[in-house]
Scaffold this motif. Structure first.
Motif, PDB file in Angstrom:
ATOM      1  N   ALA A   1    -126.980 -55.722 -54.287  1.00  0.00           N
ATOM      2  CA  ALA A   1    -125.682 -55.824 -53.618  1.00  0.00           C
ATOM      3  C   ALA A   1    -125.436 -54.733 -52.590  1.00  0.00           C
ATOM      4  O   ALA A   1    -124.549 -54.870 -51.738  1.00  0.00           O
ATOM      5  N   ASN A   2    -126.204 -53.651 -52.659  1.00  0.00           N
ATOM      6  CA  ASN A   2    -125.957 -52.501 -51.788  1.00  0.00           C
ATOM      7  C   ASN A   2    -127.250 -52.076 -51.107  1.00  0.00           C
ATOM      8  O   ASN A   2    -127.982 -51.225 -51.629  1.00  0.00           O
ATOM      9  N   PRO A   3    -127.565 -52.678 -49.971  1.00  0.00           N
ATOM     10  CA  PRO A   3    -128.837 -52.348 -49.313  1.00  0.00           C
ATOM     11  C   PRO A   3    -128.961 -50.867 -48.968  1.00  0.00           C
ATOM     12  O   PRO A   3    -130.063 -50.337 -48.930  1.00  0.00           O
ATOM     13  N   ASP A   4    -127.821 -50.202 -48.742  1.00  0.00           N
ATOM     14  CA  ASP A   4    -127.819 -48.772 -48.438  1.00  0.00           C
ATOM     15  C   ASP A   4    -127.360 -47.967 -49.644  1.00  0.00           C
ATOM     16  O   ASP A   4    -126.575 -47.020 -49.524  1.00  0.00           O
ATOM     17  N   LEU A   5    -127.876 -48.302 -50.814  1.00  0.00           N
ATOM     18  CA  LEU A   5    -127.423 -47.688 -52.061  1.00  0.00           C
ATOM     19  C   LEU A   5    -127.474 -46.161 -52.040  1.00  0.00           C
ATOM     20  O   LEU A   5    -126.506 -45.509 -52.473  1.00  0.00           O
ATOM     21  N   PRO A   6    -128.556 -45.514 -51.572  1.00  0.00           N
ATOM     22  CA  PRO A   6    -128.545 -44.045 -51.566  1.00  0.00           C
ATOM     23  C   PRO A   6    -127.372 -43.465 -50.782  1.00  0.00           C
ATOM     24  O   PRO A   6    -126.756 -42.478 -51.228  1.00  0.00           O
ATOM     25  N   ALA A   7    -127.041 -44.055 -49.659  1.00  0.00           N
ATOM     26  CA  ALA A   7    -125.901 -43.563 -48.871  1.00  0.00           C
ATOM     27  C   ALA A   7    -124.599 -43.721 -49.638  1.00  0.00           C
ATOM     28  O   ALA A   7    -123.709 -42.859 -49.582  1.00  0.00           O
ATOM     29  N   ARG A   8    -124.473 -44.806 -50.370  1.00  0.00           N
ATOM     30  CA  ARG A   8    -123.258 -45.030 -51.150  1.00  0.00           C
ATOM     31  C   ARG A   8    -123.170 -44.058 -52.331  1.00  0.00           C
ATOM     32  O   ARG A   8    -122.091 -43.553 -52.652  1.00  0.00           O
ATOM     33  N   ILE A   9    -124.311 -43.800 -52.984  1.00  0.00           N
ATOM     34  CA  ILE A   9    -124.316 -42.829 -54.071  1.00  0.00           C
ATOM     35  C   ILE A   9    -123.952 -41.446 -53.556  1.00  0.00           C
ATOM     36  O   ILE A   9    -123.213 -40.686 -54.213  1.00  0.00           O
ATOM     37  N   ALA A  10    -124.417 -41.108 -52.359  1.00  0.00           N
ATOM     38  CA  ALA A  10    -124.154 -39.783 -51.783  1.00  0.00           C
ATOM     39  C   ALA A  10    -122.669 -39.519 -51.610  1.00  0.00           C
ATOM     40  O   ALA A  10    -122.224 -38.367 -51.703  1.00  0.00           O
ATOM     41  N   GLN A  11    -121.894 -40.575 -51.364  1.00  0.00           N
ATOM     42  CA  GLN A  11    -120.456 -40.376 -51.166  1.00  0.00           C
ATOM     43  C   GLN A  11    -119.626 -41.026 -52.279  1.00  0.00           C
ATOM     44  O   GLN A  11    -118.431 -41.288 -52.097  1.00  0.00           O
ATOM     45  N   ASP A  12    -120.283 -41.296 -53.420  1.00  0.00           N
ATOM     46  CA  ASP A  12    -119.587 -41.876 -54.578  1.00  0.00           C
ATOM     47  C   ASP A  12    -118.937 -43.215 -54.252  1.00  0.00           C
ATOM     48  O   ASP A  12    -117.800 -43.489 -54.641  1.00  0.00           O
ATOM     49  N   GLY A  13    -119.678 -44.090 -53.578  1.00  0.00           N
ATOM     50  CA  GLY A  13    -119.196 -45.442 -53.305  1.00  0.00           C
ATOM     51  C   GLY A  13    -118.481 -45.536 -51.967  1.00  0.00           C
ATOM     52  O   GLY A  13    -118.574 -44.621 -51.149  1.00  0.00           O
ATOM     53  N   PRO A  14    -117.830 -46.659 -51.720  1.00  0.00           N
ATOM     54  CA  PRO A  14    -117.600 -47.813 -52.602  1.00  0.00           C
ATOM     55  C   PRO A  14    -118.863 -48.682 -52.727  1.00  0.00           C
ATOM     56  O   PRO A  14    -119.775 -48.567 -51.903  1.00  0.00           O
ATOM     57  N   TYR A  15    -118.882 -49.538 -53.746  1.00  0.00           N
ATOM     58  CA  TYR A  15    -120.038 -50.381 -54.014  1.00  0.00           C
ATOM     59  C   TYR A  15    -119.674 -51.857 -53.917  1.00  0.00           C
ATOM     60  O   TYR A  15    -118.614 -52.277 -54.386  1.00  0.00           O
ATOM     61  N   ASN A  16    -120.576 -52.643 -53.299  1.00  0.00           N
ATOM     62  CA  ASN A  16    -120.446 -54.096 -53.338  1.00  0.00           C
ATOM     63  C   ASN A  16    -120.796 -54.598 -54.737  1.00  0.00           C
ATOM     64  O   ASN A  16    -121.641 -54.017 -55.420  1.00  0.00           O
ATOM     65  N   GLU A  17    -120.181 -55.703 -55.143  1.00  0.00           N
ATOM     66  CA  GLU A  17    -120.500 -56.336 -56.416  1.00  0.00           C
ATOM     67  C   GLU A  17    -121.559 -57.420 -56.201  1.00  0.00           C
ATOM     68  O   GLU A  17    -121.443 -58.229 -55.280  1.00  0.00           O
ATOM     69  N   PRO A  18    -122.595 -57.457 -57.047  1.00  0.00           N
ATOM     70  CA  PRO A  18    -123.623 -58.492 -56.894  1.00  0.00           C
ATOM     71  C   PRO A  18    -123.104 -59.868 -57.306  1.00  0.00           C
ATOM     72  O   PRO A  18    -122.222 -59.979 -58.167  1.00  0.00           O
TER      73      PRO A  18
END
Length: 371
Positions: free
Chosen positions: A332-349
């Motif tokens: 759901a999050n192709p750029d997951l490392p970038a999202r983890i770096a800023q604590d989200g937000p996250y897409n839902e699969p």
């Protein structure tokens, strides 16, 4: 500095240099071409979107026609498949990413329709619980009950090992950075490991040492195309399709990890129980076994199993694992490392688009920039 800083430290995974410790788990998506079981430009887009992972482990990829057990899953044994995977590896490398090919033989978790009517193979005669995903290949699909598998004959083992050797060489020519031998999730190698399936009386059955033999030989065969520093192994002490188990998983899987130590392998990748394996209540017990497996292996240890970013950070920070693979979060999050770096937000699969289909639910999840 980004949040979850331990996850962003580089890591030498054998001969593969990973930029971070947020790795992409192998994810079956059943979108390969139905005729050649090859990859397309869509796959190149999908994987390149996720090239920010420290390392991508490809979707499970069968080493031969005998190794297939699901509709529309890719192979890595024909020239057409090699050429198709080059699109993927080139696209990932163009984005600065690293990718290894997961070498897969499903064994009994299959159906005769994939084998011109022949029975699937396993360590021993066995009828797995559950159903095979046959897509549109049978009128009563997309899922039908697993048939009984036959036992591989002892004199067939060299042919099987050659399939691992050949597929590993094909992966090298396709431009991968290495391979992962799939010894997990109740598939063929795991069927040889587990006492509930393996009833053999030859050199591949009975004692723990004998049941581990095929795993070790398959890894050695795969390493012939690369050198061991570009070969990883995936194991799962619990869970998987078909309902197989071992009577003493702690002894078996610790011994398996020890048997793989000292070979100079790139890594050991271990799955703890989670919702996917149907055993989510055993995480604490599994963590203890994973600690023993990590110590027995002695090399780079990668953990998998529905980790949150915070839990992944804790495991890496405290030395429980050297890196963590994420599955559905990467879907759901192709750029997951970038999202983890800023604590989200996250897409839902979207589970309805996990298997089969085309771009929807595959390459159309938005990045942070697009959001």
């Amino acid at each position: 500095m980004p949040a979850h800083d331990p996850l962003f430290e580089p890591l030498a995974i054998g001969d593969i240099n990973a930029a971070n410790r947020i790795l992409m788990a192998p994810l079956t998506r059943s979108r390969s071409t139905p005729d050649e079981l090859a990859q397309t430009d869509l796959h190149a887009t999908y994987y390149s979107q996720r090239a920010g992972a420290g390392l991508i482990v490809s979707e499970a990829t069968q080493i031969s026609t005998e190794g297939q057990g699901y509709a529309w899953t890719p192979g890595i044994y024909s020239e057409a498949q090699v050429e198709s995977w080059k699109k993927v590896t080139d696209a990932v490398h163009a984005k600065g990413g690293k990718i290894v090919c997961q070498l897969w033989h499903v064994g009994a978790i299959s159906h005769n329709v994939f084998h011109d009517g022949a029975a699937p193979v396993s360590a021993s005669e066995w009828t797995p619980k559950g159903e095979a995903f046959v897509g549109d290949l049978l009128p009563d699909g997309p899922t039908v009950p697993h048939p009984q598998a036959r036992a591989l004959e002892t004199d067939e083992i060299p042919r099987l090992l050659n399939d691992y050797r050949h597929a590993s060489e094909c992966a090298r020519r396709a431009g991968f950075d290495g391979v992962e031998v799939h010894g997990a999730n109740g598939y063929l190698i795991d069927q040889f490991l587990r006492s509930s399936v393996n009833k053999r009386t030859d050199a591949y059955g009975g004692s723990v040492e004998n049941r581990i033999r095929l795993l070790v030989e398959a890894v050695d065969a795969a390493a012939e195309a690369w050198g061991p520093g570009q070969v990883g192994v995936r194991l799962s002490p619990q869970g998987g399709p078909g309902g197989s188990h071992d009577d003493d998983p702690e002894t078996l899987y610790t011994a398996a990890a020890e048997a793989l130590s000292g070979k100079g392998l790139a890594y050991l990748h271990v799955i703890r129980p989670n919702n996917h394996t149907g055993d989510g209540k055993g995480k604490d017990q599994a963590a203890d076994l994973m600690t023993k497996m990590k110590a027995a292996f002695g090399g780079v240890f990668i953990a998998n199993g529905e980790f949150s970013a915070a839990e992944a950070e804790e495991w890496v920070k405290n030395g429980k694992a050297d890196a963590i693979t994420f599955g559905r979060d990467f879907i759901a999050n192709p750029d997951l490392p970038a999202r983890i770096a800023q604590d989200g937000p996250y897409n839902e699969p979207d589970p309805d688009t996990f298997y089969g289909g085309s771009a929807k639910g595959y390459t159309d999840y938005p990045t942070l920039d697009q959001s």
